[in-house]
Write a protein that holds these residues in place. Structure first.
Motif, PDB file in Angstrom:
ATOM      1  N   SER A   9       8.908 -38.234  78.029  1.00  0.00           N
ATOM      2  CA  SER A   9       8.019 -37.585  78.984  1.00  0.00           C
ATOM      3  C   SER A   9       6.774 -37.035  78.314  1.00  0.00           C
ATOM      4  O   SER A   9       5.801 -36.719  78.983  1.00  0.00           O
ATOM      5  N   GLY A  10       6.798 -36.903  76.997  1.00  0.00           N
ATOM      6  CA  GLY A  10       5.660 -36.352  76.283  1.00  0.00           C
ATOM      7  C   GLY A  10       5.807 -34.898  75.934  1.00  0.00           C
ATOM      8  O   GLY A  10       4.904 -34.298  75.345  1.00  0.00           O
ATOM      9  N   ALA A  11       6.934 -34.275  76.289  1.00  0.00           N
ATOM     10  CA  ALA A  11       7.126 -32.854  76.004  1.00  0.00           C
ATOM     11  C   ALA A  11       7.298 -32.598  74.519  1.00  0.00           C
ATOM     12  O   ALA A  11       6.922 -31.535  74.032  1.00  0.00           O
ATOM     13  N   LEU A  12       7.889 -33.541  73.807  1.00  0.00           N
ATOM     14  CA  LEU A  12       8.091 -33.384  72.371  1.00  0.00           C
ATOM     15  C   LEU A  12       7.171 -34.364  71.660  1.00  0.00           C
ATOM     16  O   LEU A  12       7.306 -35.575  71.797  1.00  0.00           O
ATOM     17  N   SER A  13       6.257 -33.855  70.872  1.00  0.00           N
ATOM     18  CA  SER A  13       5.210 -34.711  70.311  1.00  0.00           C
ATOM     19  C   SER A  13       5.366 -34.975  68.820  1.00  0.00           C
ATOM     20  O   SER A  13       4.639 -35.777  68.267  1.00  0.00           O
ATOM     21  N   GLY A  14       6.289 -34.310  68.140  1.00  0.00           N
ATOM     22  CA  GLY A  14       6.400 -34.433  66.699  1.00  0.00           C
ATOM     23  C   GLY A  14       7.325 -35.535  66.260  1.00  0.00           C
ATOM     24  O   GLY A  14       7.545 -36.531  66.961  1.00  0.00           O
ATOM     25  N   PHE A  15       7.909 -35.357  65.077  1.00  0.00           N
ATOM     26  CA  PHE A  15       8.802 -36.347  64.478  1.00  0.00           C
ATOM     27  C   PHE A  15       9.929 -36.756  65.422  1.00  0.00           C
ATOM     28  O   PHE A  15      10.225 -37.923  65.596  1.00  0.00           O
TER      29      PHE A  15
ATOM     30  N   LYS B  70      18.194 -44.913  53.208  1.00  0.00           N
ATOM     31  CA  LYS B  70      17.761 -43.526  53.104  1.00  0.00           C
ATOM     32  C   LYS B  70      18.355 -42.692  54.233  1.00  0.00           C
ATOM     33  O   LYS B  70      18.784 -41.556  54.030  1.00  0.00           O
ATOM     34  N   GLY B  71      18.396 -43.273  55.449  1.00  0.00           N
ATOM     35  CA  GLY B  71      18.943 -42.540  56.577  1.00  0.00           C
ATOM     36  C   GLY B  71      20.422 -42.265  56.429  1.00  0.00           C
ATOM     37  O   GLY B  71      20.910 -41.198  56.769  1.00  0.00           O
ATOM     38  N   ARG B  72      21.173 -43.235  55.900  1.00  0.00           N
ATOM     39  CA  ARG B  72      22.621 -43.035  55.735  1.00  0.00           C
ATOM     40  C   ARG B  72      22.902 -41.924  54.740  1.00  0.00           C
ATOM     41  O   ARG B  72      23.876 -41.192  54.865  1.00  0.00           O
TER      42      ARG B  72
ATOM     43  N   GLU C 299      10.858 -21.400  49.779  1.00  0.00           N
ATOM     44  CA  GLU C 299      11.072 -22.715  49.187  1.00  0.00           C
ATOM     45  C   GLU C 299      11.990 -23.571  50.063  1.00  0.00           C
ATOM     46  O   GLU C 299      11.890 -24.799  50.064  1.00  0.00           O
ATOM     47  N   LEU C 300      12.879 -22.946  50.825  1.00  0.00           N
ATOM     48  CA  LEU C 300      13.705 -23.697  51.777  1.00  0.00           C
ATOM     49  C   LEU C 300      12.839 -24.252  52.895  1.00  0.00           C
ATOM     50  O   LEU C 300      13.005 -25.404  53.318  1.00  0.00           O
ATOM     51  N   VAL C 301      11.898 -23.464  53.386  1.00  0.00           N
ATOM     52  CA  VAL C 301      10.961 -23.946  54.394  1.00  0.00           C
ATOM     53  C   VAL C 301      10.163 -25.132  53.859  1.00  0.00           C
ATOM     54  O   VAL C 301       9.958 -26.135  54.548  1.00  0.00           O
ATOM     55  N   SER C 302       9.737 -25.021  52.604  1.00  0.00           N
ATOM     56  CA  SER C 302       8.996 -26.114  51.980  1.00  0.00           C
ATOM     57  C   SER C 302       9.843 -27.384  51.924  1.00  0.00           C
ATOM     58  O   SER C 302       9.349 -28.492  52.185  1.00  0.00           O
ATOM     59  N   SER C 303      11.126 -27.243  51.599  1.00  0.00           N
ATOM     60  CA  SER C 303      12.013 -28.408  51.542  1.00  0.00           C
ATOM     61  C   SER C 303      12.169 -29.060  52.912  1.00  0.00           C
ATOM     62  O   SER C 303      12.225 -30.290  53.022  1.00  0.00           O
ATOM     63  N   ILE C 304      12.216 -28.252  53.964  1.00  0.00           N
ATOM     64  CA  ILE C 304      12.319 -28.811  55.319  1.00  0.00           C
ATOM     65  C   ILE C 304      11.093 -29.652  55.628  1.00  0.00           C
ATOM     66  O   ILE C 304      11.198 -30.776  56.149  1.00  0.00           O
ATOM     67  N   HIS C 305       9.921 -29.146  55.297  1.00  0.00           N
ATOM     68  CA  HIS C 305       8.695 -29.898  55.578  1.00  0.00           C
ATOM     69  C   HIS C 305       8.611 -31.165  54.723  1.00  0.00           C
ATOM     70  O   HIS C 305       8.112 -32.197  55.184  1.00  0.00           O
ATOM     71  N   GLN C 306       9.087 -31.103  53.508  1.00  0.00           N
ATOM     72  CA  GLN C 306       9.109 -32.307  52.673  1.00  0.00           C
ATOM     73  C   GLN C 306      10.015 -33.376  53.282  1.00  0.00           C
ATOM     74  O   GLN C 306       9.677 -34.566  53.288  1.00  0.00           O
ATOM     75  N   GLN C 307      11.156 -32.959  53.814  1.00  0.00           N
ATOM     76  CA  GLN C 307      12.066 -33.918  54.442  1.00  0.00           C
ATOM     77  C   GLN C 307      11.455 -34.508  55.703  1.00  0.00           C
ATOM     78  O   GLN C 307      11.625 -35.695  56.002  1.00  0.00           O
ATOM     79  N   LEU C 308      10.718 -33.703  56.450  1.00  0.00           N
ATOM     80  CA  LEU C 308      10.041 -34.214  57.656  1.00  0.00           C
ATOM     81  C   LEU C 308       9.007 -35.270  57.299  1.00  0.00           C
ATOM     82  O   LEU C 308       8.853 -36.266  57.997  1.00  0.00           O
ATOM     83  N   GLN C 309       8.311 -35.058  56.197  1.00  0.00           N
ATOM     84  CA  GLN C 309       7.274 -35.999  55.784  1.00  0.00           C
ATOM     85  C   GLN C 309       7.839 -37.323  55.288  1.00  0.00           C
ATOM     86  O   GLN C 309       7.183 -38.356  55.395  1.00  0.00           O
ATOM     87  N   THR C 310       9.041 -37.295  54.741  1.00  0.00           N
ATOM     88  CA  THR C 310       9.616 -38.508  54.151  1.00  0.00           C
ATOM     89  C   THR C 310      10.620 -39.194  55.059  1.00  0.00           C
ATOM     90  O   THR C 310      11.099 -40.268  54.736  1.00  0.00           O
ATOM     91  N   ALA C 311      10.982 -38.577  56.183  1.00  0.00           N
ATOM     92  CA  ALA C 311      12.007 -39.159  57.062  1.00  0.00           C
ATOM     93  C   ALA C 311      11.489 -40.434  57.733  1.00  0.00           C
ATOM     94  O   ALA C 311      10.309 -40.559  57.984  1.00  0.00           O
TER      95      ALA C 311
END
Length: 248
Positions: free
Chosen positions: A14-20, A37-39, A236-248
């Motif tokens: 529907s367009g409500a969620l625009s991110g990853f 990588k996903g497994r 640093e945990l927040v940073s790790s979350i963003h790194q995972q979002l960028q590489t997923a």
């Protein structure tokens, strides 16, 4: 039980969620899960569903954060520096300002959450998004809706398009009513944080929010910064979350 995986998938279309997760729920998850990588990202938690993908991503980020912290402690010992126990990271991700540091113990609405490295099991992350845990799935869905609305880019026409999309989805009357309620009045950040029962859910709430929000909007970074502060997440945990979002 409501099929919350299906609800999130419908919201992405529907367009409500625009991110990853918009891409994930809309069909991108299959390739993510079936790839090597996903497994590795989350083991059995990565079932075919956007909410399950949040659990896998959050667990992978927490593992990376734990390894980094343990590596830093080992390096200090090797250099002959006295070990002081768990040390707060001094490096912050781009979404957090230098004055957002919150020392341990990390108390959220009177509860003490332990985000220290290697103290939370993979099973704990899986239980949050397990199909039998409607409460865990529901708070992640609500976190995504609140984040998607945080940038203020959903005007009345877009909102009506979302409602029309929800109306066309194959959902029960109860499920549609719940979604309409959430879309008309998303949870406030205070309400969202107050509903977080434990550390692993807090990590997944942040991961879900960062996944669904439009990160190109400046207000999105402000929203995530405030959310990380209220959840008392280590920088640093927040940073790790963003790194995972960028590489997923």
């Amino acid at each position: 039980m409501r099929d919350l995986q299906k609800l999130v998938g419908g919201l992405s279309k529907s367009g409500a969620l625009s991110g990853f997760l918009g891409g994930v729920a809309g069909g991108g998850l299959t390739s993510m899960v079936t790839s090597k990588k996903g497994r590795k990202a989350g083991g059995k938690v990565l079932k075919y569903g956007a909410l399950a993908a949040v659990g896998g991503l959050a667990w992978k980020a927490y593992k990376q954060y734990s390894a980094n912290q343990q590596g830093q402690q080992a390096g200090q010992q090797h250099q002959g520096q006295p070990q002081q126990g768990y040390q707060q990271p001094q490096q912050q991700p781009q979404t957090l300002a230098a004055d957002t540091y919150t020392p341990d113990p990390r108390r959220i609405h009177g509860q003490t959450f332990d985000f220290a490295p290697a103290t939370i099991s993979q099973q704990s992350f899986e239980e949050v998004v397990d199909e039998s845990n409607e409460g865990g799935q529901l708070i992640l869905m609500r976190a995504m809706i609140a984040a998607a609305y945080a940038d203020g880019h959903i005007d009345e026409n877009e909102r009506q398009n979302i409602f029309n999309q929800v109306e066309s989805m194959e959902l029960s009357i109860e499920e549609k009513a719940m979604l309409f309620d959430e879309l008309r009045k998303p949870m406030s950040m205070h309400e969202l944080v107050a509903a977080v029962p434990n550390a692993q859910t807090g990590i997944e709430v942040y991961a879900a929010s960062a996944s669904a929000i439009d990160l190109e909007q400046p207000v999105s970074g402000q929203y995530l910064q405030a959310l990380a502060n209220q959840l008392c997440l280590p920088r640093e945990l927040v940073s790790s979350i963003h790194q995972q979002l960028q590489t997923a």
